[in-house]
Design an enzyme around this catalytic site. Structure first.
Site, PDB file in Angstrom:
ATOM      1  N   ASN A 127       4.773  -1.665   9.917  1.00  0.00           N
ATOM      2  CA  ASN A 127       4.526  -2.784   9.013  1.00  0.00           C
ATOM      3  C   ASN A 127       5.759  -3.701   8.925  1.00  0.00           C
ATOM      4  OD1 ASN A 127       3.673  -4.518   7.023  1.00  0.00           O
ATOM      5  ND2 ASN A 127       2.906  -2.909   5.677  1.00  0.00           N
ATOM      6  N   TYR A 165      11.127  -6.221   2.300  1.00  0.00           N
ATOM      7  CA  TYR A 165      11.977  -5.303   1.536  1.00  0.00           C
ATOM      8  C   TYR A 165      13.454  -5.567   1.813  1.00  0.00           C
ATOM      9  CZ  TYR A 165       7.602  -2.750   0.858  1.00  0.00           C
ATOM     10  OH  TYR A 165       6.313  -2.399   0.542  1.00  0.00           O
ATOM     11  N   GLU A 200      -3.803  -0.533   5.669  1.00  0.00           N
ATOM     12  CA  GLU A 200      -2.934   0.378   6.417  1.00  0.00           C
ATOM     13  C   GLU A 200      -3.669   1.076   7.561  1.00  0.00           C
ATOM     14  OE1 GLU A 200      -1.040   3.047   3.643  1.00  0.00           O
ATOM     15  OE2 GLU A 200       0.398   1.492   3.047  1.00  0.00           O
ATOM     16  N   GLY A 243       2.150 -14.588   0.112  1.00  0.00           N
ATOM     17  CA  GLY A 243       2.922 -15.777   0.433  1.00  0.00           C
ATOM     18  C   GLY A 243       3.210 -16.667  -0.762  1.00  0.00           C
ATOM     19  N   GLY A 271       4.801 -10.527  -4.494  1.00  0.00           N
ATOM     20  CA  GLY A 271       5.460  -9.252  -4.187  1.00  0.00           C
ATOM     21  C   GLY A 271       6.855  -9.201  -4.796  1.00  0.00           C
TER      22      GLY A 271
END
Length: 157
Positions: free
Chosen positions: A124, A131, A27, A93, A97
């Site tokens: 981001n 999301y 970040e 990938g 997630g």
């Protein structure tokens, strides 16, 4: 063996801090990590202020998550706030997630939660698209505010 999840234990404080620093570097804010191993041990594992887990690929930790319970007076039910979710860049990938959010949703539903929430840095774009792909939507009507420790102390003066 594939992907597995395991809840973090007190002896994982050092590993958890390692991953927290990895997220902070990703970040572009490594200087913001002021937590120590003892802070993590005390707040997460002794005081149980949050829950932590690891993503394991073939038995090796490749990511982590931290979440805690919130409460919605409107829903009259708890929710989960996902503070961190991080998968090492070289392991992305592969659907990990998505698997982590499915695991978190399962934990939330088992606990009777009405929702899951989290925030994302506005730059981001890969995360924002991810999301949205999960079906998550930006929560409108709210502006996020924060008081840091110094400002809280100043309120008491």
């Amino acid at each position: 063996m594939g992907l597995e999840f395991r809840k973090a234990q007190k002896e994982d404080a050092s590993l958890l801090l390692f991953f927290i620093r990895g997220l902070a570097s990703y970040e572009k804010r490594p200087e913001d990590v002021t937590a120590t191993e003892e802070d993590i041990r005390r707040t997460v594992f002794e005081e149980k202020r949050a829950e932590a887990f690891f993503l394991l690929e073939d038995g090796k930790e490749i990511g982590y998550g931290i979440y805690y319970y919130t409460f919605s007076s409107f829903a009259g039910a708890p929710g989960i706030y996902v503070e961190d979710l991080f998968v090492r860049p070289e392991r992305r990938g592969k659907g990990y997630g998505t698997a982590a959010f499915k695991w978190l949703a399962g934990e939330a539903l088992k606990a009777g939660c009405a929702s899951m929430e989290w925030s994302c840095l506005d730059w981001n774009e890969p995360a924002i698209l991810f999301y949205r792909g999960l079906g998550a939507r930006e929560k409108g009507g709210n502006v996020k505010f924060r008081l840091g420790k110094e400002r809280m102390e100043a309120l008491l003066v």
